[in-house]
Design a protein around this motif. Structure first.
Motif, mmCIF file in Angstrom:
data_model
loop_
_atom_site.group_PDB
_atom_site.id
_atom_site.type_symbol
_atom_site.label_atom_id
_atom_site.label_comp_id
_atom_site.label_asym_id
_atom_site.label_seq_id
_atom_site.Cartn_x
_atom_site.Cartn_y
_atom_site.Cartn_z
ATOM 1 N N GLY A 1 -16.461 -98.614 24.731
ATOM 2 C CA GLY A 1 -15.219 -97.734 24.566
ATOM 3 C C GLY A 1 -15.798 -96.350 24.882
ATOM 4 O O GLY A 1 -16.538 -96.045 25.658
ATOM 5 N N THR A 2 -14.955 -95.317 24.271
ATOM 6 C CA THR A 2 -15.183 -93.964 24.435
ATOM 7 C C THR A 2 -16.601 -93.441 24.351
ATOM 8 O O THR A 2 -17.487 -93.742 23.524
ATOM 9 N N PRO A 3 -17.336 -92.922 25.650
ATOM 10 C CA PRO A 3 -18.538 -92.578 25.769
ATOM 11 C C PRO A 3 -18.878 -91.388 24.275
ATOM 12 O O PRO A 3 -18.047 -90.705 23.973
ATOM 13 N N ILE A 4 -19.939 -91.431 24.045
ATOM 14 C CA ILE A 4 -20.613 -90.699 22.945
ATOM 15 C C ILE A 4 -21.509 -89.493 23.672
ATOM 16 O O ILE A 4 -22.656 -90.185 24.320
ATOM 17 N N CYS A 5 -21.433 -88.422 23.087
ATOM 18 C CA CYS A 5 -22.423 -87.590 23.629
ATOM 19 C C CYS A 5 -22.829 -86.653 22.540
ATOM 20 O O CYS A 5 -22.150 -86.787 21.369
ATOM 21 N N LEU A 6 -24.126 -86.157 22.511
ATOM 22 C CA LEU A 6 -24.402 -85.428 21.451
ATOM 23 C C LEU A 6 -24.717 -83.825 21.691
ATOM 24 O O LEU A 6 -24.788 -83.607 22.620
ATOM 25 N N ASP A 7 -24.727 -83.068 20.590
ATOM 26 C CA ASP A 7 -24.749 -81.829 20.533
ATOM 27 C C ASP A 7 -25.821 -81.297 19.554
ATOM 28 O O ASP A 7 -27.023 -81.305 19.824
ATOM 29 N N GLU A 8 -25.591 -81.309 18.200
ATOM 30 C CA GLU A 8 -26.396 -80.736 17.153
ATOM 31 C C GLU A 8 -27.805 -81.807 17.041
ATOM 32 O O GLU A 8 -28.845 -80.972 16.729
ATOM 33 N N ALA B 1 -8.263 -92.330 26.441
ATOM 34 C CA ALA B 1 -9.309 -92.274 27.475
ATOM 35 C C ALA B 1 -10.071 -91.101 27.431
ATOM 36 O O ALA B 1 -9.909 -90.368 28.387
ATOM 37 N N LEU B 2 -10.548 -90.790 26.388
ATOM 38 C CA LEU B 2 -11.034 -89.427 26.225
ATOM 39 C C LEU B 2 -12.419 -89.523 27.218
ATOM 40 O O LEU B 2 -13.027 -90.513 27.285
ATOM 41 N N GLN B 3 -12.758 -88.525 27.767
ATOM 42 C CA GLN B 3 -13.956 -88.030 28.311
ATOM 43 C C GLN B 3 -15.112 -88.595 27.675
ATOM 44 O O GLN B 3 -16.043 -89.315 27.898
ATOM 45 N N ALA C 1 -28.609 -93.565 22.117
ATOM 46 C CA ALA C 1 -27.912 -92.939 21.307
ATOM 47 C C ALA C 1 -26.685 -91.986 21.821
ATOM 48 O O ALA C 1 -25.677 -91.392 21.231
ATOM 49 N N CYS C 2 -26.583 -91.746 23.030
ATOM 50 C CA CYS C 2 -25.558 -91.213 23.927
ATOM 51 C C CYS C 2 -25.470 -91.679 25.057
ATOM 52 O O CYS C 2 -26.501 -92.432 25.662
ATOM 53 N N ALA C 3 -24.352 -91.598 25.598
ATOM 54 C CA ALA C 3 -23.820 -92.251 26.824
ATOM 55 C C ALA C 3 -22.885 -91.620 27.405
ATOM 56 O O ALA C 3 -21.693 -91.993 26.742
ATOM 57 N N VAL C 4 -22.823 -90.856 28.240
ATOM 58 C CA VAL C 4 -21.808 -89.991 28.584
ATOM 59 C C VAL C 4 -21.622 -90.138 30.336
ATOM 60 O O VAL C 4 -22.713 -89.911 30.918
ATOM 61 N N GLY C 5 -20.421 -90.400 30.876
ATOM 62 C CA GLY C 5 -20.145 -90.369 32.242
ATOM 63 C C GLY C 5 -18.828 -90.070 32.337
ATOM 64 O O GLY C 5 -18.277 -90.121 31.383
ATOM 65 N N TRP C 6 -18.401 -90.003 33.608
ATOM 66 C CA TRP C 6 -16.965 -89.841 33.666
ATOM 67 C C TRP C 6 -16.119 -91.109 33.396
ATOM 68 O O TRP C 6 -16.713 -92.225 33.929
ATOM 69 N N ARG C 7 -15.144 -90.806 32.863
ATOM 70 C CA ARG C 7 -14.342 -92.086 32.555
ATOM 71 C C ARG C 7 -12.860 -92.071 33.062
ATOM 72 O O ARG C 7 -12.120 -90.900 32.939
#
Ligand SMILES: [Mg+2]
Length: 85
Positions: free
Chosen positions: A51-58, A27-29, A74-80
């Motif tokens: 499943g686990t949200p993906i976030c982008l950096d580079e 259950a990674l953030q 291509a990215c979807a981050v929220g609190w999990r």
């Protein structure tokens, strides 16, 4: 405790899919930048699997690349939550 992981673009798509499957029960953030910076379509494919949200950096080098990544989902981050919500 919330944990996140940063892959620094180290995985090809199928490897990243396996990584997500192998770590789903943690259950990674989020997992940051699983694939190469230019692999926007691959990140979108990972987001689409759920499943686990993906976030982008580079990948995000400008406002334009950020907008492109969001538009292509291509990215979807929220609190999990620990319950996977
Ligand atoms: Mg990073």
């Amino acid at each position: 405790m919330l944990l996140a992981a940063d892959a620094n673009g180290s995985y090809r798509l199928e490897e990243a899919r396996q990584l997500l499957a192998d770590t789903d029960d943690l259950a990674l953030q989020c997992i940051e930048q699983p694939c190469a910076p230019e692999a926007v379509a691959e990140h979108a494919a990972l987001v689409a699997t759920g499943g686990t949200p993906i976030c982008l950096d580079e990948t995000i080098t400008s406002l334009a690349t950020a907008r492109d990544a969001v538009e292509r989902r291509a990215c979807a981050v929220g609190w999990r939550s620990r319950s996977g919500g």
